[in-house]
Motif scaffolding. Structure first.
Motif, PDB file in Angstrom:
ATOM      1  N   ALA A 111      -6.693  -3.641   2.897  1.00  0.00           N
ATOM      2  CA  ALA A 111      -5.743  -4.704   2.564  1.00  0.00           C
ATOM      3  C   ALA A 111      -4.474  -4.041   2.053  1.00  0.00           C
ATOM      4  CB  ALA A 111      -6.322  -5.642   1.522  1.00  0.00           C
ATOM      5  N   THR A 112      -3.354  -4.256   2.780  1.00  0.00           N
ATOM      6  CA  THR A 112      -2.185  -3.424   2.546  1.00  0.00           C
ATOM      7  C   THR A 112      -1.043  -4.093   1.789  1.00  0.00           C
ATOM      8  OG1 THR A 112      -1.595  -3.985   4.811  1.00  0.00           O
ATOM      9  CG2 THR A 112      -2.538  -1.804   4.446  1.00  0.00           C
ATOM     10  N   ALA A 113      -1.130  -5.403   1.589  1.00  0.00           N
ATOM     11  CA  ALA A 113      -0.063  -6.048   0.816  1.00  0.00           C
ATOM     12  C   ALA A 113      -0.638  -7.211   0.029  1.00  0.00           C
ATOM     13  CB  ALA A 113       1.055  -6.536   1.733  1.00  0.00           C
TER      14      ALA A 113
ATOM     15  N   PHE B  23       0.818  -1.227   0.000  1.00  0.00           N
ATOM     16  CA  PHE B  23       0.000   0.000   0.000  1.00  0.00           C
ATOM     17  C   PHE B  23       0.842   1.262   0.000  1.00  0.00           C
ATOM     18  CE2 PHE B  23      -0.665   2.843   3.644  1.00  0.00           C
ATOM     19  CZ  PHE B  23       0.171   2.310   4.595  1.00  0.00           C
ATOM     20  N   LYS B  24       2.111   1.144   0.403  1.00  0.00           N
ATOM     21  CA  LYS B  24       2.986   2.310   0.404  1.00  0.00           C
ATOM     22  C   LYS B  24       3.114   2.933  -0.988  1.00  0.00           C
ATOM     23  CE  LYS B  24       4.594   1.570   4.739  1.00  0.00           C
ATOM     24  NZ  LYS B  24       3.872   0.404   5.220  1.00  0.00           N
ATOM     25  N   ASP B  25       2.858   2.140  -2.012  1.00  0.00           N
ATOM     26  CA  ASP B  25       2.976   2.650  -3.379  1.00  0.00           C
ATOM     27  C   ASP B  25       2.021   3.799  -3.659  1.00  0.00           C
ATOM     28  OD1 ASP B  25       4.966   0.933  -4.404  1.00  0.00           O
ATOM     29  OD2 ASP B  25       3.502  -0.661  -4.741  1.00  0.00           O
TER      30      ASP B  25
ATOM     31  N   THR C  91      -2.308  -1.559  11.393  1.00  0.00           N
ATOM     32  CA  THR C  91      -1.572  -0.358  11.788  1.00  0.00           C
ATOM     33  C   THR C  91      -0.185  -0.647  12.356  1.00  0.00           C
ATOM     34  OG1 THR C  91      -3.642   0.803  12.230  1.00  0.00           O
ATOM     35  CG2 THR C  91      -1.699   1.664  13.313  1.00  0.00           C
ATOM     36  N   GLY C  92       0.759   0.205  11.977  1.00  0.00           N
ATOM     37  CA  GLY C  92       2.114   0.150  12.516  1.00  0.00           C
ATOM     38  C   GLY C  92       2.495   1.525  13.017  1.00  0.00           C
ATOM     39  N   ASN C  93       2.878   2.389  12.074  1.00  0.00           N
ATOM     40  CA  ASN C  93       3.327   3.733  12.407  1.00  0.00           C
ATOM     41  C   ASN C  93       2.168   4.722  12.535  1.00  0.00           C
ATOM     42  OD1 ASN C  93       5.678   4.977  13.151  1.00  0.00           O
ATOM     43  ND2 ASN C  93       6.461   5.247  11.084  1.00  0.00           N
ATOM     44  N   PHE C  94       0.946   4.243  12.394  1.00  0.00           N
ATOM     45  CA  PHE C  94      -0.266   5.045  12.548  1.00  0.00           C
ATOM     46  C   PHE C  94      -0.468   6.042  11.398  1.00  0.00           C
ATOM     47  CE2 PHE C  94      -3.528   7.523  14.868  1.00  0.00           C
ATOM     48  CZ  PHE C  94      -4.208   6.509  15.501  1.00  0.00           C
ATOM     49  N   GLY C  95       0.238   5.844  10.276  1.00  0.00           N
ATOM     50  CA  GLY C  95       0.090   6.773   9.156  1.00  0.00           C
ATOM     51  C   GLY C  95      -1.198   6.530   8.387  1.00  0.00           C
ATOM     52  N   ASP C  96      -1.446   5.256   8.087  1.00  0.00           N
ATOM     53  CA  ASP C  96      -2.590   4.899   7.267  1.00  0.00           C
ATOM     54  C   ASP C  96      -3.894   5.300   7.959  1.00  0.00           C
ATOM     55  OD1 ASP C  96      -3.971   3.854   5.190  1.00  0.00           O
ATOM     56  OD2 ASP C  96      -3.411   1.763   5.528  1.00  0.00           O
ATOM     57  N   VAL C  97      -4.053   4.925   9.209  1.00  0.00           N
ATOM     58  CA  VAL C  97      -5.308   5.225   9.908  1.00  0.00           C
ATOM     59  C   VAL C  97      -5.424   6.730  10.183  1.00  0.00           C
ATOM     60  CG1 VAL C  97      -4.455   4.775  12.267  1.00  0.00           C
ATOM     61  CG2 VAL C  97      -6.866   4.465  11.759  1.00  0.00           C
TER      62      VAL C  97
ATOM     63  N   GLY D 141      10.110  -2.727   6.019  1.00  0.00           N
ATOM     64  CA  GLY D 141      10.079  -3.672   4.899  1.00  0.00           C
ATOM     65  C   GLY D 141       9.461  -3.123   3.639  1.00  0.00           C
ATOM     66  N   ASP D 142       8.281  -2.533   3.746  1.00  0.00           N
ATOM     67  CA  ASP D 142       7.570  -2.133   2.532  1.00  0.00           C
ATOM     68  C   ASP D 142       7.894  -0.719   2.054  1.00  0.00           C
ATOM     69  OD1 ASP D 142       6.350  -4.559   2.198  1.00  0.00           O
ATOM     70  OD2 ASP D 142       4.538  -4.005   3.285  1.00  0.00           O
ATOM     71  N   THR D 143       8.067   0.201   2.989  1.00  0.00           N
ATOM     72  CA  THR D 143       8.379   1.580   2.587  1.00  0.00           C
ATOM     73  C   THR D 143       9.662   1.624   1.768  1.00  0.00           C
ATOM     74  OG1 THR D 143       7.281   2.586   4.475  1.00  0.00           O
ATOM     75  CG2 THR D 143       8.995   3.870   3.446  1.00  0.00           C
TER      76      THR D 143
HETATM   77  C1  LIG Z   1       3.341   0.036   6.417  1.00  0.00           C
HETATM   78  C2  LIG Z   1       2.371  -1.093   6.422  1.00  0.00           C
HETATM   79  C3  LIG Z   1       1.351  -1.160   7.388  1.00  0.00           C
HETATM   80  C4  LIG Z   1       1.223  -0.142   8.494  1.00  0.00           C
HETATM   81  O1  LIG Z   1       0.875   1.141   8.044  1.00  0.00           O
HETATM   82  P1  LIG Z   1       1.170   2.402   8.979  1.00  0.00           P
HETATM   83  O2  LIG Z   1       0.866   3.592   8.132  1.00  0.00           O
HETATM   84  O3  LIG Z   1       2.614   2.326   9.339  1.00  0.00           O
HETATM   85  O4  LIG Z   1       0.288   2.279  10.161  1.00  0.00           O
HETATM   86  C5  LIG Z   1       0.469  -2.207   7.313  1.00  0.00           C
HETATM   87  N1  LIG Z   1       0.584  -3.168   6.369  1.00  0.00           N
HETATM   88  C6  LIG Z   1       1.545  -3.132   5.444  1.00  0.00           C
HETATM   89  C7  LIG Z   1       1.632  -4.235   4.454  1.00  0.00           C
HETATM   90  C8  LIG Z   1       2.468  -2.092   5.422  1.00  0.00           C
HETATM   91  O5  LIG Z   1       3.430  -2.071   4.495  1.00  0.00           O
END
Ligand SMILES: *Cc1c(COP(=O)(O)O)cnc(C)c1O
Length: 489
Positions: free
Chosen positions: A417-419, A111-113, A264-270, A142-144
């Motif tokens: 769905a992020t990956a 999803f970083k794309d 959620t990880g870094n809280f950017g998406d939400v 990993g993904d960024t």
């Molecule tokens: C980065 C990432 C997340 C977390 O997104 P944040 O913006 O960091 O909360 C979730 N899933 C995937 C696959 C990601 O690459």
């Protein structure tokens, strides 16, 4: 309404959006925020008639005030023309009762794309009126890393250096980054975890000597992580896009509130979802979905943010994070823009590894944010159940959000769905009870049962050459940045 961005830790700091994008993080360690965000109102009727690119220009123009419409159109066109495998960019697929928003059809299958195809465009335009160059420093779980490398590769006047935690990214993620070609980039493994890498990168941004050294070479150091407002803003668009889908498919009526579940990880998406909400998107609740590193679940339940705990390596590595940087922006808005309060929380986090918010503020946050987490075993079970019941294969990150969405029992909920499952083929196959001998064996076996084909960028990894092999300590990062500054000029 004024059009300046301020720091979450100091409202005297005033920057235009171009300056904020180029700078990345404020000198006081705070993140850039726009105080008048809630005064913007997005016209939902217009959103529901526009296509993705039109909506992107429309929404970006409300937030990036010193970009002209022509500049934004050019940026959006460059970012989203022929780069995503789906014509909708971020399509929605109904899986059971849940609306799954697929964000992974971009060039690196994560999803970083969505943001990292656009950020280099915004940065290039912002650089035009200066005689400077920019060096991007990126810490990645990993993904960024790959999405940023792909986005910034060979972009004029911009260089990029990526730091990822050694042995703590998936095989696929490793291969994606280590095989990256391009003349303006460096990829390094760090002895440590993601938080170590992110903390050091933040420290380097604030290091006076290093910044002076870079300035002498006419280079500014900046960030492609979601601490950069230019990374966050493009992500607002797909929240509106999913709403458009629900209205246009008669799932809801215009202005009906909906829910979102976000891995959620870094809280950017939400946080981008919260920004959409502030701009008028009808939202009932956001569910913050976490893995075994459930620091956010605890925070949203107790009001205490406490990073003093063991870091757990999971099968959803992009969510293996104990310091969720963008929570700082939520605190800013939820405290009625009390920069002193935010600064105190962040100082406490730095010094004691924890902070607590007042009960009233917790209540306010809880009225909009739900939460939930599951561990690896439960994640695998979700992947299996979703395949058995719906013939859809979710990647581990998406599966976590899906489970939290299901447990929420809401009328209409969109799960992000992020990956692509092909990014984590061995763990996904393992969840389905199918053995494999390697990541690529797993990828090919997955293709036999998955309704989507292997994304081209991942298939190509089978034959790509590993170029970047260096592993360095956190201490050595600064030297490596200096080296890059000198080489890149
Ligand atoms: C980065 C990432 C997340 C977390 O997104 P944040 O913006 O960091 O909360 C979730 N899933 C995937 C696959 C990601 O690459």
């Amino acid at each position: 309404m004024n059009n300046f961005y301020v720091s979450t830790r100091d409202k005297q700091v005033h920057l235009t959006s171009k300056e904020a994008i180029l700078k990345g993080i404020s000198d006081d360690g705070g993140l850039f925020v726009w105080p008048d965000l809630a005064d913007v109102k997005i016209d939902l009727n217009r959103v529901c008639q526009n296509n993705y690119k039109e909506n992107a220009v429309y929404i970006l123009s409300k937030l990036l005030h010193d970009f002209t419409k022509e500049e934004l159109e050019q940026c959006v066109n460059n970012a989203y023309t022929d780069t995503f495998a789906s014509k909708d960019i971020t399509p929605v697929r109904k899986v059971g009762d849940i609306y799954v928003l697929e964000l992974f059809h971009g060039p690196t299958s994560a999803f970083k794309d969505v943001a990292l195809t656009l950020l280099p465009q915004l940065m290039s335009v912002a650089l035009e009126k200066t005689d400077q160059k920019a060096l991007i420093l990126t810490a990645t779980s990993g993904d960024t890393g790959k999405a940023a490398l792909n986005g910034f590769k060979d972009v004029k006047n911009i260089g990029i250096e990526v730091f990822y935690p050694d042995q703590k990214v998936s095989q696929m993620q490793y291969r994606q980054m280590a095989s990256q070609t391009g003349n303006n980039l460096k990829v390094l493994a760090i002895k440590g975890n993601f938080d170590d890498a992110q903390s050091k990168v933040k420290e380097l941004f604030l290091d006076k000597d290093l910044n002076e050294f870079a300035a002498e070479h006419n280079v500014m150091l900046t960030s492609a992580n979601s601490i950069n407002i230019g990374r966050l803003v493009p992500q607002i668009v797909y929240y509106f896009e999913s709403y458009k889908y629900l209205v246009n498919h008669d799932v809801i009526k215009m202005n009906d509130p909906v829910c979102f579940s976000v891995p959620t990880g870094n809280f950017g998406d939400v946080l981008a979802g919260y920004y959409a909400y502030l701009m008028g998107l009808p939202v009932k609740k956001f569910y913050v979905a976490s893995n075994a590193n459930h620091v956010l679940t605890d925070f949203l339940t107790t009001g205490i943010y406490d990073r003093n705990r063991d870091f757990i390596q999971t099968i959803s590595p992009s969510m293996d994070i104990l310091i969720s940087s963008n929570l700082e922006r939520l605190l800013y808005y939820m405290s009625n823009q009390d920069t002193e309060f935010v600064k105190q929380c962040m100082d406490d986090l730095n010094q004691k590894g924890k902070y607590q918010i007042p009960a009233q503020m917790l209540e306010k946050i809880q009225s909009l944010f739900g939460c939930g987490y599951i561990d690896d075993e439960a994640t695998k079970q979700v992947i299996k159940e979703t395949y058995d019941s719906n013939s859809v294969i979710l990647d581990p990150h998406s599966a976590i959000a899906y489970k939290v969405a299901k447990d929420a029992c809401e009328d209409v909920i969109v799960s992000l769905a992020t990956a692509s499952p092909y990014k984590f083929p061995q763990d996904v196959l393992d969840a389905l009870g199918i053995g494999s001998t390697s990541e690529f064996d797993a990828m090919n076996k997955l293709a036999e049962i998955c309704s989507d084909p292997i994304p081209g960028n991942l298939a190509a990894l089978q034959t790509s050459k590993i170029i970047h092999k260096d592993v360095i300590s956190v201490k050595e990062m600064e030297e490596s940045v200096k080296d890059m500054v000198e080489k890149f000029v």
